[in-house]
Design an enzyme around this catalytic site. Structure first.
Site, short mmCIF file in Angstrom:
data_model
loop_
_atom_site.label_atom_id
_atom_site.label_comp_id
_atom_site.label_asym_id
_atom_site.label_seq_id
_atom_site.Cartn_x
_atom_site.Cartn_y
_atom_site.Cartn_z
N ALA A 95 1.80 39.49 -22.27
CA ALA A 95 2.72 40.09 -21.32
C ALA A 95 2.49 41.59 -21.28
CB ALA A 95 4.16 39.81 -21.74
N MET A 96 2.98 42.23 -20.22
CA MET A 96 2.77 43.67 -20.07
C MET A 96 4.04 44.32 -19.54
SD MET A 96 0.84 46.30 -20.28
CE MET A 96 1.48 47.91 -19.88
N GLU A 97 4.42 45.40 -20.24
CA GLU A 97 5.74 46.01 -20.02
C GLU A 97 5.83 46.97 -18.84
OE1 GLU A 97 3.56 46.69 -22.52
OE2 GLU A 97 3.65 48.79 -23.12
N HIS A 156 10.45 41.75 -26.52
CA HIS A 156 9.43 42.76 -26.84
C HIS A 156 9.16 43.66 -25.62
CE1 HIS A 156 5.49 44.05 -28.73
NE2 HIS A 156 5.25 44.31 -27.46
N GLU A 157 8.90 43.04 -24.49
CA GLU A 157 8.55 43.85 -23.31
C GLU A 157 9.73 44.69 -22.85
OE1 GLU A 157 5.54 43.97 -22.98
OE2 GLU A 157 5.01 42.10 -23.99
N HIS A 195 10.15 47.83 -24.78
CA HIS A 195 9.23 48.88 -24.31
C HIS A 195 9.84 49.73 -23.20
CE1 HIS A 195 5.55 48.20 -26.48
NE2 HIS A 195 5.31 47.01 -26.00
N1 BES Z 1 1.51 46.38 -24.13
C1 BES Z 1 1.23 45.06 -24.51
C2 BES Z 1 0.24 44.36 -23.60
C3 BES Z 1 -1.20 44.75 -23.81
C4 BES Z 1 -1.90 44.24 -24.88
C5 BES Z 1 -1.85 45.58 -22.94
C6 BES Z 1 -3.22 44.59 -25.06
C7 BES Z 1 -3.16 45.94 -23.12
C8 BES Z 1 -3.87 45.43 -24.19
C9 BES Z 1 2.50 44.22 -24.52
O1 BES Z 1 3.66 44.93 -24.72
C10 BES Z 1 2.40 43.29 -25.68
O2 BES Z 1 2.43 43.75 -26.78
N2 BES Z 1 2.27 42.00 -25.44
C11 BES Z 1 2.11 41.03 -26.49
C12 BES Z 1 3.29 40.11 -26.58
C13 BES Z 1 4.26 40.42 -27.68
C14 BES Z 1 5.30 39.33 -27.82
C15 BES Z 1 3.68 40.77 -29.00
C16 BES Z 1 0.90 40.20 -26.16
O3 BES Z 1 0.35 40.37 -25.07
O4 BES Z 1 0.51 39.40 -26.98
ZN ZN Z 2 3.96 45.55 -26.61
#
Ligand code: BES
Ligand code: ZN
EC number: 3.4.11.-
Length: 874
Positions: free
Chosen positions: A270-272, A305-306, A309
């Site tokens: 996912a992306m915030e 989580h998102e 952020h």
């Molecule tokens: N900011 C990240 C998404 C991301 C990850 C962008 C890698 C670019 C590169 C997002 O907030 C995130 O951490 N997503 C996690 C989910 C979370 C429940 C740990 C993910 O994508 O696994």
């Molecule tokens: Zn994150």
């Protein structure tokens, strides 16, 4: 050189003499032709006279003739592809002050799941494209020219020109929409100050459901047409989390609306994006009938989580990627806080130890890295979205919170958010606020954990009335590093009421037993036990001397210990065994103390240790492998029998999770009865997909059971699974099938499953399910397959972190020096920064296993201990 555009090459960051204030962006995607065109007008503040404007652009065609700064046309425009920068040179110096930079550009809607890309979906039987952005870490520059650095915050005003029948979303609410035939123009409100990596656009066909927070913020979940039902759970979690965070951070949600949307092709989970959070379908959609309890948890944690952020990351942003962990570690930690308050029965803080465990396991490698890492090029950023930034990051935050106390910690966080809102912060900025608010030496304490890789093991031994402690860096290869930490030691003696806490600042220290307040222990008390690192709040391991270890085993048997402490003891003991600081024999004896454990959180760690032992014993002691497996089966079976295959009315969420965990473990350990029962239920399920005999929670176990029986001469189970995959509409169900396809003991079937990954029936985002399922018997064929197909793999997955999964999953299961050398040789001329760290870590794991094997082989009493434990005479 000094006056040429080339002077800006090879720099980690853009020069600071010009900074964007406001972007006015007009973008027109063509979903059929898979390209887009755009126009940017950027208000720029020039703070020192310069002849150049330097910004980022990559894979974009910038129309040179269109570029103006105020009325001035540039004399020289150079795009350095490798540096991903655009240098615009003028024939005279630009005056200090504000001016507007305008330009037109075009680009491709790529299929790489980054920048501005296309994702495919089917609507009314017809295949269609949607246009989606994914800008983190450094891919906004693939959509429009910009100062693509988190510290260059600016306001964004977007205008999209899209097909009239589609939904077009961005960070902010729509202010105006005008339709002109097949195209509509959608104008969005201007955003507050934000970083480029959080800008987002989604264009496609969607339905939505809506709710609002207590403050009146509108929250929506967008799903594929007709699927909004599956968005309800996430919507509910979102609204509640927003209310909770508003209180926790003592700051309202910063934007007028929040949209969350499921995207069929998505590289991360996912992306915030500010106000428009994008998700993988499996991480957002939940269906009462079709999803499992673990799917439900995943959705809750991801949403929480998102949304965390939106404050931690979006409102206050890391100053540079070196401080990525501030974003990710905090969001991960806070998500547990939110989910714990929403679903107290999930025992979420105990489940948090899964995060701590992965952090500890990765950080025990010499090839780990400090939480704060130097970043010199955009291509290095992706690799630090790893367990160190997330899991170690979240764990050291928990450690600090527990040291400072929850209330003080929250207050300080709230003032940190206030102080840095709409701006950026570094790690030491956070420490400074916490230090000021708490009066504790936060900076000195925490710097030892964030600037230094690794963590300590505390050797604890009883010497008369003294408990003697000594720290040394823990490494899985058995060596001791030179690291030293300020360690928040917590300990208790005989009871959780008798605690002692202090900071271990040097190499050694000791506690007099009498110092344990209310200590009830007395000389000669056989039941005395001492547990350090109470509830595993510290990011370290403990090695007890024999006497103390024996005391803890008794305490486990006598049910004196908390769930978290039981987890900590088994995890530490396992890690010490891998590092050859303790025998496998003694680990097996310890595991025996868990034989009547019935709690999911503890058993999830116990089973993970069991599966690892079972795997290593195949190579270390093949003649004992069967007996060791039987021993582990005996350990897990009582709890599994109690739960059975069928769900019970009113049973707890954690018991549902436990059933699935244990059945899967028993199948993996080769337990015939469980495999047969799984196969039996699978056949009933094939006849009747709605049978109550195989609900989503136990389905994966049955699929794995079927695959254990599949071979080239008896492949009907594999074909049946493929049929289920093809017919399944739900991504969560598809992922369960993908995760089993490669788990057959038959090499040719494994190969077939791997090749299936290359067909267009499997989305590139889903490769890791197949990779993660590869059977031990299939590791050699998988490696050969990887070598043969490396060029294709690299080409297809190169631009996302998914490429590292191929290496991690295929290389790490090997256990010999020879194999490590072979792998290393293969990659010698193929190495790239995006997977260098993954490769080094995988090779290190192989070598650690090789040494562990040697040491297991030399354990004199292993065979005898296994027999004793099997016969229950140990
Ligand atoms: N900011 C990240 C998404 C991301 C990850 C962008 C890698 C670019 C590169 C997002 O907030 C995130 O951490 N997503 C996690 C989910 C979370 C429940 C740990 C993910 O994508 O696994
Ligand atoms: Zn994150």
């Amino acid at each position: 050189m000094a006056d040429s555009p080339a002077q800006f090459r090879g720099q980690a960051r853009l020069p600071r003499f010009a900074a964007p204030l406001r972007y006015d962006l007009r973008i027109r995607p063509d979903l059929a032709a898979c390209n887009f065109s755009g126009a940017a007008a950027v208000a720029v503040a020039v703070s020192a006279p310069t002849r150049f404007l330097v910004l980022n652009a990559a894979e974009l065609d910038v129309d040179r003739a269109s570029i103006r700064f105020q009325d001035l046309a540039p004399t020289d425009v150079t795009q350095f592809e490798e540096d991903e920068i655009l240098v615009i040179g003028f024939d005279r110096e630009l005056p200090v002050g504000e001016g507007v930079l305008t330009m037109d550009f075009t680009g491709t809607l790529n299929d790489q799941m980054r920048g501005f890309y296309r994702s495919k979906y089917v609507c009314n039987g017809e295949s269609r494209n949607m246009a989606v952005t994914q800008f983190e870490a450094a891919d906004a520059r693939r959509c429009f020219p910009c100062w693509d650095d988190p510290a260059f915050k600016a306001k964004f005003k977007l205008t999209l020109e899209v097909p009239s029948d589609l939904v077009a979303l961005s960070n902010m609410p729509v202010v105006k929409e005008t339709v002109s035939g097949p195209i509509k123009t959608v104008y969005y409100e201007e955003s507050p100050l934000m970083s480029t990596y959080l800008v987002a656009i989604v264009v496609g066909l969607f339905d939505y459901i809506e709710s609002s927070t207590s403050e009146g913020t509108k929250v929506r979940v967008y799903t594929q047409v007709g699927k909004t039902n599956q968005g309800k759970f996430a919507l509910d979690v979102a609204v509640k989390s927003l209310d909770l965070y508003k209180d926790y951070f003592a700051t309202p949600y910063p934007l007028p609306k929040l949209d969350m949307i499921a995207i069929p092709d998505f590289a991360a989970g996912a992306m915030e994006n500010y106000g428009l959070v994008t998700y993988r379908e499996t991480a957002l959609l939940y269906d009462e009938l079709l999803s499992s309890a673990s799917n439900k948890q995943q959705v809750a944690i991801t949403v929480a989580h998102e949304l965390a952020h939106q404050w931690f990351g979006n409102l206050v942003t890391m100053e540079w990627w070196t401080h990525l962990w501030l974003n990710e570690g905090f969001a991960s930690w806070v998500s547990y806080l939110a989910v714990d308050s929403l679903f107290p029965e999930w025992n979420n803080w105990t489940q948090f130890l899964d995060e701590t465990t992965s952090g500890l396991r990765l950080d025990a490698l010499a090839e780990s890295h400090p939480i704060e890492v130097e970043i010199n090029h955009a291509s290095e950023i992706d690799a630090i979205f790893d367990s160190i930034s997330y899991d170690k990051g979240a764990s050291v935050i928990r450690m600090l919170q527990s040291y400072l106390g929850a209330e003080r910690f929250q207050k300080a966080l709230a003032s940190y958010i206030k102080k840095y809102a709409y701006s950026n912060a570094k790690t030491e900025d956070l420490w400074a606020v916490l230090e000021k608010e708490s009066g504790e030496p936060v900076k000195d304490l925490m710097t030892t954990w964030t600037k230094q890789q690794g963590y300590p093991v505390i050797y604890a031994k009883l010497n008369g009335h003294d408990l003697e402690l000594e720290q040394a860096q823990f490494l899985s290869d058995g060596s001791s590093g030179t690291g030293m930490w300020i360690v928040p030691i917590t300990s208790c003696c005989g009871s959780y009421d008798a605690q002692k806490k202090f900071l271990l600042k040097g190499k050694t220290d000791k506690i007099h037993i009498k110092e344990f307040t209310a200590s009830q222990s007395s000389d000669g008390d056989k039941n005395i036990w001492i547990k350090l690192n109470i509830d595993q709040t510290g990011f370290y391991r403990v090695k007890y001397d024999d006497e103390l270890a024996a005391g803890l085993v008794n305490a486990i048997k006598a049910k004196k210990l908390s769930l978290m402490d039981k987890i900590g003891i088994v995890e530490d003991s396992y890690a010490l065994s891998v590092a050859r600081k303790q025998t496998l024999t003694s680990l097996l004896r310890l595991l025996n103390a868990y034989h009547d454990e019935s709690d999911y959180t503890v058993l999830s760690h116990v089973t993970s240790v069991c599966l690892s032992i079972s795997k290593i014993s195949v190579d270390s002691t093949p003649d004992l492998n069967k007996d060791i497996k039987q021993l582990l089966i005996n350990l897990l079976q009582p709890a599994a029998i109690k739960l059975g295959w069928d769900p019970k009315d009113g049973e707890s969420h954690l018991d549902v999770m436990l059933r699935s965990l244990l059945l899967i473990a028993l199948v993996r350990l080769g337990h015939n009865e469980t495999i047969n029962e799984g196969v039996r239920r699978f056949h009933i399920f094939l006849e009747d997909r709605k049978t109550y005999l195989l609900p989503p929670d136990t389905r994966k176990a049955a699929y794995l059971a079927v695959m254990r029986t599949v071979s080239t001469s008896n492949r009907s189970g594999y074909d049946a699974l493929l049929k289920i995959y093809r017919e399944a509409a739900e991504p969560q169900e598809k992922s369960r099938v993908l995760g089993s396809l490669s788990s057959s003991p038959d090499k040719d079937i494994v190969l077939e499953a791997l090749n299936f990954m290359f067909t267009d029936e499997v989305r590139n985002q889903d490769s890791y399910y197949i990779l993660g399922g590869i059977s031990l018997e299939g590791r050699e064929v998988a490696w050969t397959w990887l070598k043969t197909n490396w060029d294709h793999v690299l080409k297809t997955w190169k631009s996302s972190s998914l490429i590292s999964d191929f290496i991690n999953y295929i290389v790490s299961p090997f256990t010999s020096e020879e194999k490590a050398a072979e792998v290393s040789e293969f990659f010698a001329c193929r190495i790239k920064p995006s997977f260098q760290r993954a490769l080094n870590q995988s090779l290190e794991r192989v070598r650690i296993s090789a040494r562990w094997i040697e040491s297991i082989r030399s354990e004199p009493s292993l065979g005898q201990a296994v027999q004793e434990l099997l016969q229950g005479t140990a």
